[in-house]
Design an enzyme around this catalytic site. Structure first.
Site, PDB file in Angstrom:
ATOM      1  N   LEU A  69       0.819  -1.211   0.000  1.00 34.26           N
ATOM      2  CA  LEU A  69       0.000   0.000   0.000  1.00 34.26           C
ATOM      3  C   LEU A  69       0.851   1.259   0.000  1.00 34.26           C
ATOM      4  O   LEU A  69       0.550   2.219  -0.705  1.00 34.26           O
ATOM      5  CB  LEU A  69      -0.931   0.001   1.214  1.00 34.26           C
ATOM      6  CG  LEU A  69      -1.821   1.235   1.343  1.00 34.26           C
ATOM      7  CD1 LEU A  69      -2.818   1.309   0.199  1.00 34.26           C
ATOM      8  CD2 LEU A  69      -2.552   1.248   2.678  1.00 34.26           C
ATOM      9  N   ASP A 118      14.343   2.233  10.527  1.00 33.64           N
ATOM     10  CA  ASP A 118      13.407   1.603  11.455  1.00 33.64           C
ATOM     11  C   ASP A 118      12.747   2.728  12.240  1.00 33.64           C
ATOM     12  O   ASP A 118      13.443   3.522  12.894  1.00 33.64           O
ATOM     13  CB  ASP A 118      14.178   0.657  12.387  1.00 33.64           C
ATOM     14  CG  ASP A 118      13.269  -0.148  13.319  1.00 33.64           C
ATOM     15  OD1 ASP A 118      12.126   0.293  13.569  1.00 33.64           O
ATOM     16  OD2 ASP A 118      13.712  -1.200  13.807  1.00 33.64           O
ATOM     17  N   TYR A 213      -3.308  -5.184  18.081  1.00 30.50           N
ATOM     18  CA  TYR A 213      -3.320  -4.436  16.828  1.00 30.50           C
ATOM     19  C   TYR A 213      -4.500  -3.464  16.787  1.00 30.50           C
ATOM     20  O   TYR A 213      -4.340  -2.281  16.468  1.00 30.50           O
ATOM     21  CB  TYR A 213      -3.383  -5.387  15.629  1.00 30.50           C
ATOM     22  CG  TYR A 213      -3.605  -4.668  14.328  1.00 30.50           C
ATOM     23  CD1 TYR A 213      -2.556  -4.012  13.699  1.00 30.50           C
ATOM     24  CD2 TYR A 213      -4.877  -4.611  13.746  1.00 30.50           C
ATOM     25  CE1 TYR A 213      -2.758  -3.328  12.525  1.00 30.50           C
ATOM     26  CE2 TYR A 213      -5.083  -3.924  12.568  1.00 30.50           C
ATOM     27  CZ  TYR A 213      -4.016  -3.283  11.950  1.00 30.50           C
ATOM     28  OH  TYR A 213      -4.225  -2.593  10.794  1.00 30.50           O
ATOM     29  N   LYS A 217      -4.454   0.739  16.601  1.00 27.86           N
ATOM     30  CA  LYS A 217      -5.074   1.574  15.585  1.00 27.86           C
ATOM     31  C   LYS A 217      -6.088   2.551  16.185  1.00 27.86           C
ATOM     32  O   LYS A 217      -6.287   3.657  15.672  1.00 27.86           O
ATOM     33  CB  LYS A 217      -5.731   0.702  14.515  1.00 27.86           C
ATOM     34  CG  LYS A 217      -4.715  -0.065  13.671  1.00 27.86           C
ATOM     35  CD  LYS A 217      -3.695   0.871  13.036  1.00 27.86           C
ATOM     36  CE  LYS A 217      -2.690   0.154  12.171  1.00 27.86           C
ATOM     37  NZ  LYS A 217      -1.719   1.083  11.527  1.00 27.86           N
ATOM     38  N   ILE A 246      -7.761  -5.336   2.921  1.00 32.05           N
ATOM     39  CA  ILE A 246      -7.047  -5.149   1.668  1.00 32.05           C
ATOM     40  C   ILE A 246      -6.434  -6.484   1.248  1.00 32.05           C
ATOM     41  O   ILE A 246      -5.746  -7.130   2.038  1.00 32.05           O
ATOM     42  CB  ILE A 246      -5.936  -4.092   1.796  1.00 32.05           C
ATOM     43  CG1 ILE A 246      -6.506  -2.772   2.317  1.00 32.05           C
ATOM     44  CG2 ILE A 246      -5.246  -3.886   0.457  1.00 32.05           C
ATOM     45  CD1 ILE A 246      -5.455  -1.710   2.556  1.00 32.05           C
ATOM     46  N   THR A 248      -3.788  -8.626  -0.091  1.00 31.25           N
ATOM     47  CA  THR A 248      -2.348  -8.625  -0.326  1.00 31.25           C
ATOM     48  C   THR A 248      -1.883 -10.072  -0.382  1.00 31.25           C
ATOM     49  O   THR A 248      -2.642 -11.004  -0.116  1.00 31.25           O
ATOM     50  CB  THR A 248      -1.612  -7.900   0.809  1.00 31.25           C
ATOM     51  OG1 THR A 248      -1.829  -8.626   2.034  1.00 31.25           O
ATOM     52  CG2 THR A 248      -2.110  -6.469   0.972  1.00 31.25           C
TER      53      THR A 248
END
Length: 309
Positions: A69, A118, A213, A217, A246, A248
């Site tokens: 992306l 990083d 996760y 977000k 998405i 992928t």
């Protein structure tokens, strides 16, 4: 049964060259088509039709921009005229990167650069971003797309794993935005910052076991609002993008392990399908350009209506 873990970079994996039959309903998204004979003059004439979307002479960074992306959005920024720096932890960018960089130089009259970094290495991050700003005498935008994901039940999550998740997805995004904002303030030209969030920051995804996760977000959404509040006086706009699922390469591999998700996930949004990386190109150009000049502190949700049921 012992749970299996899945850790991978979110949203910056290489888009699939072709999708399987159940996902072939994705529409063809228009894009600029340039041949080797396309001149910069022709490109500029095209962008003048909607000048507020033009990014000519803008310097924009894309973290997580070596593939997936991030790289797809970087290409859109190049087509709008920007000079783009992709920042990523990979020693070298994906094979898709180099044709895009060549096209930018030969056909679009601009450049795509790569810097390995990083986002957890804050001193190096600041040094790299400061050097880019010094070279051009300005810094106009950032899309912070670097992130990781790990699927693990909450009862089995370790503090080490959770801290790694937050250090990349939240602190890393924060420090990248901070480093860019410092340069924008230094040159007194303002700019636009976009952080890639997720619909998972607003909803608990049915059947997706990613507590850390999703929490990261949600933090990104609140981070974006607060940075917008503080930096608005400097002419810096801060917004977030919340994508839906998405497709992928990593997601396709996930479907091999959990085949039920391939059929269930499309049913969870109003369009009945999953998205592709190219469907987020327009959002990147819109938020980096003057077309969104009065938009800040907002979240642009692009999830096929998943969270609007």
């Amino acid at each position: 049964m012992r749970s299996q873990r899945l850790a991978h970079r979110l949203l910056i994996t290489r888009p699939l060259p072709s999708l399987r039959p159940s996902i072939q309903a994705l529409p063809v998204v228009p894009r600029f088509a340039f041949s080797t004979t396309t001149s910069r003059r022709e490109h500029d004439r095209t962008t003048k039709l909607l000048p507020e979307f033009g990014l000519r002479d803008k310097i924009i960074l894309v973290s997580g921009g070596a593939r997936g992306l991030g790289l797809t959005q970087a290409e859109a920024l190049l087509e709008a005229g920007a000079t783009v720096y992709a920042l990523d932890i990979l020693p070298s960018p994906s094979s898709s990167f180099h044709p895009i960089a060549e096209r930018a130089r030969l056909d679009l009259g601009t450049n795509l650069h790569y810097r390995q970094i990083d986002v957890r290495d804050v001193p190096a991050l600041n040094e790299t971003i400061s050097a880019i700003a010094d070279e051009h005498g300005r810094l106009d935008g950032l899309i912070a797309a670097a992130g990781i994901q790990q699927e693990t039940p909450a009862l089995e999550y370790t503090a080490e794993d959770a801290n790694r998740m937050f250090s990349v997805n939240v602190t890393g995004a924060f420090m990248t935005a901070q480093a860019v904002a410092r340069q924008m303030v230094r040159f007194e030209q303002g700019g636009s910052i976009v952080i890639i969030a997720s619909m998972s920051g607003s909803v608990a995804n049915r059947g997706l076991i990613c507590p850390a996760y999703n929490a990261s977000k949600a933090a990104v959404l609140q981070l974006g609002r607060n940075l917008a509040m503080e930096w608005g006086e400097h002419g810096i706009r801060v917004n977030t993008i919340s994508p839906g699922y998405i497709v992928t390469q990593m997601v396709e591999e996930l479907f091999e392990r959990f085949p039920e998700r391939k059929t269930e996930w499309p049913k969870q949004n109003m369009l009945g399908r999953l998205s592709g990386p190219r469907e987020y190109r327009g959002a990147a150009v819109f938020l980096m350009s003057d077309a969104s000049s009065f938009m800040t502190g907002a979240d642009l949700k692009i999830d096929g209506g998943h969270s609007a049921w």
